[in-house]
Design a protein around this motif. Structure first.
Motif, PDB file in Angstrom:
ATOM      1  N   ALA A 163      62.393  78.669  89.719  1.00 26.71           N
ATOM      2  CA  ALA A 163      62.429  80.132  89.621  1.00 26.71           C
ATOM      3  C   ALA A 163      61.553  80.772  90.686  1.00 26.71           C
ATOM      4  O   ALA A 163      61.954  81.740  91.353  1.00 26.71           O
ATOM      5  N   LEU A 164      60.340  80.233  90.888  1.00 24.28           N
ATOM      6  CA  LEU A 164      59.403  80.814  91.841  1.00 24.28           C
ATOM      7  C   LEU A 164      59.816  80.566  93.290  1.00 24.28           C
ATOM      8  O   LEU A 164      59.378  81.271  94.195  1.00 24.28           O
ATOM      9  N   SER A 165      60.666  79.552  93.493  1.00 25.50           N
ATOM     10  CA  SER A 165      61.145  79.281  94.853  1.00 25.50           C
ATOM     11  C   SER A 165      62.487  79.952  95.121  1.00 25.50           C
ATOM     12  O   SER A 165      63.052  79.821  96.215  1.00 25.50           O
ATOM     13  N   GLY A 166      62.980  80.665  94.094  1.00 27.30           N
ATOM     14  CA  GLY A 166      64.249  81.367  94.275  1.00 27.30           C
ATOM     15  C   GLY A 166      65.443  80.451  94.239  1.00 27.30           C
ATOM     16  O   GLY A 166      66.540  80.831  94.685  1.00 27.30           O
ATOM     17  N   ARG A 167      65.276  79.240  93.707  1.00 27.71           N
ATOM     18  CA  ARG A 167      66.375  78.275  93.694  1.00 27.71           C
ATOM     19  C   ARG A 167      66.802  77.957  92.258  1.00 27.71           C
ATOM     20  O   ARG A 167      67.277  76.867  91.980  1.00 27.71           O
ATOM     21  N   SER A 169      68.759  77.213  89.206  1.00 26.10           N
ATOM     22  CA  SER A 169      70.158  76.775  89.072  1.00 26.10           C
ATOM     23  C   SER A 169      70.424  76.239  87.675  1.00 26.10           C
ATOM     24  O   SER A 169      71.287  75.393  87.486  1.00 26.10           O
ATOM     25  N   PRO A 199      63.629  86.256  88.068  1.00 27.44           N
ATOM     26  CA  PRO A 199      62.201  86.498  88.327  1.00 27.44           C
ATOM     27  C   PRO A 199      61.977  87.771  89.143  1.00 27.44           C
ATOM     28  O   PRO A 199      62.714  88.055  90.094  1.00 27.44           O
ATOM     29  N   GLU A 200      60.956  88.553  88.734  1.00 22.93           N
ATOM     30  CA  GLU A 200      60.611  89.789  89.440  1.00 22.93           C
ATOM     31  C   GLU A 200      59.248  89.625  90.102  1.00 22.93           C
ATOM     32  O   GLU A 200      58.545  88.630  89.894  1.00 22.93           O
ATOM     33  N   ASP A 201      58.883  90.626  90.894  1.00 22.48           N
ATOM     34  CA  ASP A 201      57.649  90.534  91.673  1.00 22.48           C
ATOM     35  C   ASP A 201      56.417  90.321  90.790  1.00 22.48           C
ATOM     36  O   ASP A 201      55.480  89.636  91.186  1.00 22.48           O
ATOM     37  N   PHE A 204      55.633  86.734  90.194  1.00 26.74           N
ATOM     38  CA  PHE A 204      55.001  86.077  91.346  1.00 26.74           C
ATOM     39  C   PHE A 204      53.512  86.446  91.411  1.00 26.74           C
ATOM     40  O   PHE A 204      52.670  85.614  91.745  1.00 26.74           O
TER      41      PHE A 204
END
Length: 373
Positions: A163-167, A169, A199-201, A204
């Motif tokens: 999630a934190l890496s934007g991947r 799946s 995930p939103e800012d 992070f």
């Protein structure tokens, strides 16, 4: 953009705690295992001592019988008159007949006393062996549960990294299914799935703060303590104009603080409980009932650790009545401590019905293990 709500922040606290070495799940398992290991060590030593005591009592029983019979036979064959000159001249008090009478009167009582002591030791040995076997089973069970918990933790960490890496799946069902293993509520599972899948800012920013704390050597438990006074994580500076949510948040936090203070006052660490258990205690908070039940388990030597994983018992209005019923049957405090599910499973009325059914079926409720109730 809005700040993370207190509910979401609390949820992230729980999730991130489960990701670390000081996960409440792992900490609780370690605590239970350490206690079980201590119990196993203690009961193993007690078993050896009891076995030696029983062996000694059995030897004493045999010696008293054999030697008593020989002595009685020997004295019965002695006629004092055959030795009267020596006995009288040396002023020796010796009356074989009186000794035989005393022997026949006292020896049976002594033998009965040894028999009673042996039975008591054997009964105690059975209890010690049950406690030892339960501890051994607990250690084995916790080893299996710990392996499963570590596997679940690894999967949770994988989900967060994706999630934190934007991947990301993974499916929503996968996340919900995983969090079921951690006893999250339906609402918490849905919210967690939303956080991981979209995930939103603010997430992070939360993660960055956690990593900064980790680098400083602080545990997640330290993080929780800091979180009380921490500034809310926001995506942009905003001005809160709706006063109603603020008042609700203050009230909820106040109840949580009252609960933590009450637990601390009685020597109980709130970190021993899961988030869902704390939520339950907060939502149903009754300071008098909680204090009364905590004091009661202390007074009856059951111990406050019975509430760990069974927090709802703190609010049980019939706890003292049910425990007293079991104690009156002859159950030991340790029996009740090891089987708290009986207290959760039955009301006082239903517990009495179970006891009556056991009696009607020719069984002594005292001798029936509580796990079989």
């Amino acid at each position: 953009m809005k700040a993370l709500s207190p509910e979401v922040s609390a949820l992230l606290d729980k999730l991130y705690n489960l990701r670390g070495d000081d996960s409440v799940v792992l900490v609780e398992m370690n605590r239970q295992r350490n206690k079980a290991v201590e119990t196993k060590t203690r009961t193993t030593e007690e078993k050896k001592e009891l076995q030696a005591r029983i062996a000694g009592l059995e030897k004493l029983y045999n010696d008293l019988n054999s030697q008593g019979e020989k002595l009685s036979s020997l004295l019965s064959d002695i006629d004092r008159n055959d030795y009267a000159t020596v006995l009288d001249r040396l002023d020796i008090e010796f009356n074989p007949q009186e000794l035989v009478e005393k022997l026949n009167k006292s020896l049976p009582r002594t033998i009965d006393s040894v028999t009673l002591d042996t039975k008591k030791a054997e009964k105690q040995l059975v209890r010690v062996e049950e406690e030892m076997n339960h501890a051994i089973a607990t250690i084995d069970e916790l080893s299996i549960r710990r392996d499963a918990a570590l596997a679940n933790q690894e999967k949770l960490n994988e989900y967060f990294e994706l999630a934190l890496s934007g991947r990301i799946s993974i499916t929503r069902d996968s996340i919900v299914s995983l969090l079921e293993q951690f006893n999250f509520t339906d609402e918490e599972r849905r919210e967690a799935a939303k956080i991981l899948m979209f995930p939103e800012d603010a997430l992070f920013a939360y993660d960055e703060k956690v990593r900064e704390r980790e680098q400083s050597g602080k545990s997640f438990s330290d993080v929780f303590e800091e979180a009380k006074n921490a500034e809310p994580i926001v995506e942009e500076a905003v001005k809160i104009v709706d006063e109603e949510p603020v008042s609700v948040e203050v009230e909820s936090e106040s109840t949580k603080d009252l609960l933590i203070s009450l637990l601390n006052e009685h020597g109980i660490d709130y970190l021993d409980f899961t988030g869902s258990e704390i939520d339950y205690l907060i939502n149903n908070f009754d300071a008098n009932r909680i204090a009364k039940n905590i004091s009661f388990v202390k007074e009856t030597n059951i111990g406050t650790e019975i509430f760990v994983n069974h927090a709802e018992l703190m609010l049980d209005n019939e706890l003292d009545a049910k425990v007293n019923t079991l104690l009156e049957l002859g159950k030991e405090p340790i029996d009740i401590y090891l089987n708290p599910s009986v207290l959760e499973k039955y009301s006082k009325e239903n517990l009495n019905e179970v006891i009556e059914n056991l009696k009607n079926n020719g069984m002594d409720p005292k001798n029936v293990p509580l796990m079989a109730y």
